[in-house]
Design a protein around this motif. Structure first.
Motif, PDB file in Angstrom:
ATOM      1  N   ASP A 648      36.382  37.096  45.818  1.00 23.04           N
ATOM      2  CA  ASP A 648      36.429  37.470  47.228  1.00 23.04           C
ATOM      3  C   ASP A 648      37.713  38.262  47.498  1.00 23.04           C
ATOM      4  O   ASP A 648      38.456  38.616  46.578  1.00 23.04           O
ATOM      5  N   HIS A 650      40.444  37.380  48.601  1.00 21.91           N
ATOM      6  CA  HIS A 650      41.682  36.679  48.255  1.00 21.91           C
ATOM      7  C   HIS A 650      41.811  36.417  46.765  1.00 21.91           C
ATOM      8  O   HIS A 650      42.738  35.729  46.330  1.00 21.91           O
ATOM      9  N   ASN A 652      39.621  34.779  44.900  1.00 20.80           N
ATOM     10  CA  ASN A 652      38.962  33.539  44.490  1.00 20.80           C
ATOM     11  C   ASN A 652      37.608  33.855  43.848  1.00 20.80           C
ATOM     12  O   ASN A 652      36.851  34.697  44.338  1.00 20.80           O
TER      13      ASN A 652
END
Length: 852
Positions: A648, A650, A652
């Motif tokens: 994603d 971020h 992750n």
């Protein structure tokens, strides 16, 4: 005439008073005072005690200020004399001023002078120091006239400025103004001459000294003529003051050097600053440029012609000589220059490749392009030929007439060989017998277009095998065979429209393929009968039927240049040779041919665009189509994997089956599709640009050719500069260059006998050799940095234009160039201010001593 102030009264005495000894002058003053009714114990004015240290030092400081210092006590006395009637009541009788204004003024002035004399007696060192400090402070604030002017102009301007200063100061102190004028002129000339941007050689130093002393002597003689005294004696005095001025100017140098040692902009380290290396190096480089007549305008023009990587040593023959000399001397300067030219040399091959790409297109894969063109021709014409060649031959009178020609019969024999290889024969018995058996004739009834196709190809081979006659290949026999072949092909086209279409496609594609081969020979340097002149290239390019043929011609030329350059990107010499860079042969036409070629065709952005443009053009003109390969589909697996993990915003990790993972996959697919479409649109634009042509654009072609040729000439000059710096230049040039840089040892002139030279040089080097080597390393290091740069401020400004178009002459181009450098201007201003301060103090002290 001299004026004495005795107990507040001004008394004029004759000039002979100045020639008396101090004892005789004191006796004369006592006698005058006695005649005036004044006795040593008598006081007709209030007496001021010696002021305190702070007050007395301040008064001494004010007294030392030129001109104003001579007026300070008088202004105070005038103020006191004016206010005395109103203020006397505030003082005791002994401190009051009496009489008319003149009497009160003399009394007040006597009190002021007494206070000064009392402090001088009590504190002689503080008094003199305060006066000198006042002179220095005022002198430092005075403007320095003539900065940047020539030697005589600088000395003359300084003489005039300080003559005015000395005369006014002497007058305000009650001295002889003409003596002040002579003193100021002589010392000003000397200090001005020595502060001029002189040369560091012996002759330059002698010239400065003579100028200072000579102008001082001239000023003294002129003053004597005005006063009616002895000019010779005055000239000798003026010469002495000129020499004193030079001493004052010289004294400013170590003071300025101390300030310079703290200024980082003045040198790389303390040692370099102590030797004033940066300013000396700047002066030497400015001298080199001035000797070649280069100003900032002409220097900028030369640098601009060679591009952003050009340096002073690339555009100035003398500068590169100096660089060669520095490159031959071990030290920091050698390291700077050799590293610079080597790094520039390492990237030269890439720059040449970029220039070729800009002018004639990127380096391509010739084999891949040829293979693509052959495949295009085969794919377009092959199916049509395959279908048409099975068509039975339709007999006719025209065909029988063709078959009876020697050209047909000769070609038929070759065609029958090809048929025999397939287990067939193109002949059949006629039913008649001859000497060698049954008479055979072409079996038209069993022939197909394949057989006639073999015949026409054999005719084509026969045309090519005919030896050139009288230097021409298209002689009568070849033209006759070509005529028969043309008639045969017309018959075959009538038998099968597919055959006609296949021939059209094949011929059109072959013209493009042949254009590539012709371009491959465009820049051959052969001078034989097959040599391609510029006029021949012009006719060829103008005669092409399509822009795709011209584009193929350019691609062939580009491939040939790539082959000539070789696999090494640094093999620039071949490019120089190919385009005649450094070749003065007027018959070498490759430069003109380059401009002609680029005026007819604009290079494509890349080989993919060029190839695609050619194929699109052939398909449109020749009326066929070939299915384009489908773009590789974009799938979820193509947008994420081990090398492209699904994460994603971020960082992750996401599971592909999750809602967030599916959304990220969809986003990536959409992005990939957008990029794919953008790439397709860009390719379409590039293909369209490759086929644009509305006639030869000679201005564009010449500009593109000039850009390439100028770039190659620049790179060639860079190579010559590198050779010079690396020590590959001629010994004579290196020796000449050593005269332009800082010497690392003492070398006496060649006019001195060899034995004397050797002994004297050895002794001198034993004494100062170490210091000279350090100075040479410092100065030559700074010179190297300048020579490897492109600072046009090192040349004198171009100057404003006069109405007649001529530039205003510069009195001293070297000084003008140096003063354009902010750092040097600041250091020169500091040195000049220090020199003027010292000079002002010397003149003021001399005037104060003279007035006393």
């Amino acid at each position: 005439m001299p004026t004495l102030t005795i107990n507040g009264r001004d008394v004029e005495v004759g000039d002979e008073f100045l020639h008396l000894s101090p004892e005789q002058q004191n006796a004369t003053v006592d006698e005058i005072a006695h005649s005036m009714g004044v006795h040593p114990a008598q006081a007709d004015a209030p007496q001021m005690g010696a002021p305190g240290v702070v007050n007395g030092t301040g008064r001494a400081f004010a007294t030392g200020v030129p001109i104003l210092g001579g007026l300070a006590d008088k202004l105070d006395a005038a103020t006191n004399a004016t206010l005395a009637p109103a203020l006397n009541g505030l003082f005791s009788d002994k401190d009051q001023l009496h009489g008319d204004w003149s009497d009160r003024y003399r009394q007040a002035l006597s009190a002021q002078n007494g206070a000064d004399q009392g402090f001088a007696t009590a504190h002689p060192v503080l008094n003199t120091g305060g006066q000198i400090a006042g002179s220095l402070a005022a002198g430092a604030a005075l403007p320095v006239a003539g900065a940047g002017a020539g030697l005589l102009a600088r000395a003359g301007t300084s003489a005039a400025q300080n003559a005015a200063l000395g005369g006014l100061d002497s007058y305000t102190r009650g001295g002889n103004p003409w003596e002040g004028v002579t003193l100021g002129a002589g010392m000003g000339a000397g200090a001005g001459a020595i502060s001029h941007f002189g040369r560091s050689d012996v002759l330059g130093s002698i010239a400065r000294h003579l100028a200072g002393v000579g102008l001082g002597a001239a000023g003294g003689a002129a003053g004597a003529e005005m006063e009616g005294t002895d000019p010779l004696a005055a000239a000798m005095t003026g010469a002495a003051t000129g020499a004193a001025g030079e001493a004052v100017g010289a004294a400013a140098k170590p003071v300025a050097a101390g300030a310079r040692a703290l200024e980082e902009n003045a040198g790389a380290n303390l040692t370099d600053r102590a030797f004033n290396a940066r300013d000396v190096a700047t002066q030497k480089v400015a001298q080199i440029l001035a000797n070649e007549g280069l100003n900032s305008g002409s220097l900028s023009e030369k640098l601009a012609q060679m591009g952003p990587r050009a340096t002073l040593m690339d555009v100035s023959p003398t500068a590169v000589q100096a660089a060669g000399a520095i490159g031959a001397e071990p030290g920091r300067g050698q390291t700077v220059l050799r590293d610079f030219v080597q790094n520039r040399e390492n990237a030269s091959g890439g720059r040449v490749a970029d220039m070729l790409t800009q002018a004639i297109g990127p380096r391509g894969d010739g084999d891949a392009l040829v293979s693509a063109l052959d495949n295009e021709r085969r794919q377009a014409a092959g199916p049509l030929y395959e279908s048409a060649l099975t068509t039975p031959v339709q007999d006719s009178d025209e065909l029988q007439s063709i078959m009876k020609t020697p050209a047909f019969r000769t070609a038929l024999a070759k065609a029958n060989t090809l048929a025999s290889n397939e287990g067939r024969s193109l002949y059949a018995p006629t039913g008649e017998s001859g000497m060698h058996g049954p008479v055979m004739a072409p079996d038209v009834a069993n022939m197909t277009l394949q057989d006639l196709h073999y015949v026409q190809r054999a005719m084509q081979d026969n045309i090519g095998e005919i030896k050139a006659g009288a230097g021409f290949k298209d002689n009568e026999l070849s033209r006759s065979i070509a005529g028969v072949r043309k008639d045969l092909l017309a018959q075959m086209d009538g038998m099968s429209p597919e055959y006609q279409q296949a021939r059209k496609i094949y011929a059109g594609a072959s013209r493009v393929r042949d254009s590539y081969d012709d371009g491959f020979k465009a820049f051959d340097s052969s001078t034989g009968e097959n040599h391609l002149t510029n006029d021949m290239m012009e006719r060829k390019l103008a005669g092409f039927e399509s822009q795709s043929e011209r584009q193929a011609y350019l691609l062939g030329a580009r491939q040939r240049i790539s082959n000539i350059m070789g696999a090494s990107r640094n093999n620039r010499q071949r490019a120089y040779t190919l385009f005649g860079v450094g070749n003065d042969n007027p018959d070498f036409e490759n430069q003109q041919k380059l401009a002609t070629l680029l005026s007819y065709v604009r290079p494509a952005a890349n080989q993919e665009a060029a190839q695609g443009a050619i194929q699109d053009d052939m398909r449109q003109r020749l009326g066929y189509s070939i299915a384009a390969p489908e773009a590789e589909p974009i799938t979820p697996e193509s947008v994420h994997g081990p090398d492209n993990p699904l994460v994603d915003a971020h960082g992750n990790a996401l599971e592909p089956e999750s809602e967030e993972g599916q959304a990220e996959i969809a986003r990536r697919i959409a992005h990939a599709e957008t990029e794919q479409q953008a790439a397709a649109d860009l390719l379409a634009e590039q293909k369209q640009a490759a086929l644009q042509f509305s006639g030869p654009d000679r201005a564009r072609g010449q500009a593109a050719a000039d850009a390439l040729l100028n770039g190659l000439k620049t790179e060639r000059q860079f190579g010559e500069t590198k050779n010079e710096v690396s020590g590959d230049s001629k010994t004579a040039r290196r020796l000449q260059g050593r005269q332009l840089i800082a010497a690392s040892e003492v070398n006496l002139p060649s006019s001195v006998p060899t034995t004397v030279t050797r002994v004297a040089s050895s002794l001198a080097n034993a004494v100062v050799g170490s210091a000279m080597r350090r100075r040479a390393d410092a100065v030559n290091y700074e010179m190297a940095r300048l020579l490897a740069g492109s600072d046009t401020r090192l040349a004198a400004p171009s100057g404003p234009k006069k109405p007649n178009g001529k530039a205003t002459p510069q009195p001293d181009p070297i000084a003008a160039a140096l003063l354009r450098n902010p750092g040097i201007r600041e250091r020169v201003d500091t040195k000049n201010s220090i020199a003027q301060a010292l000079l002002t103090a010397a003149i003021t002290q001399a005037n104060m001593n003279g007035s006393r």
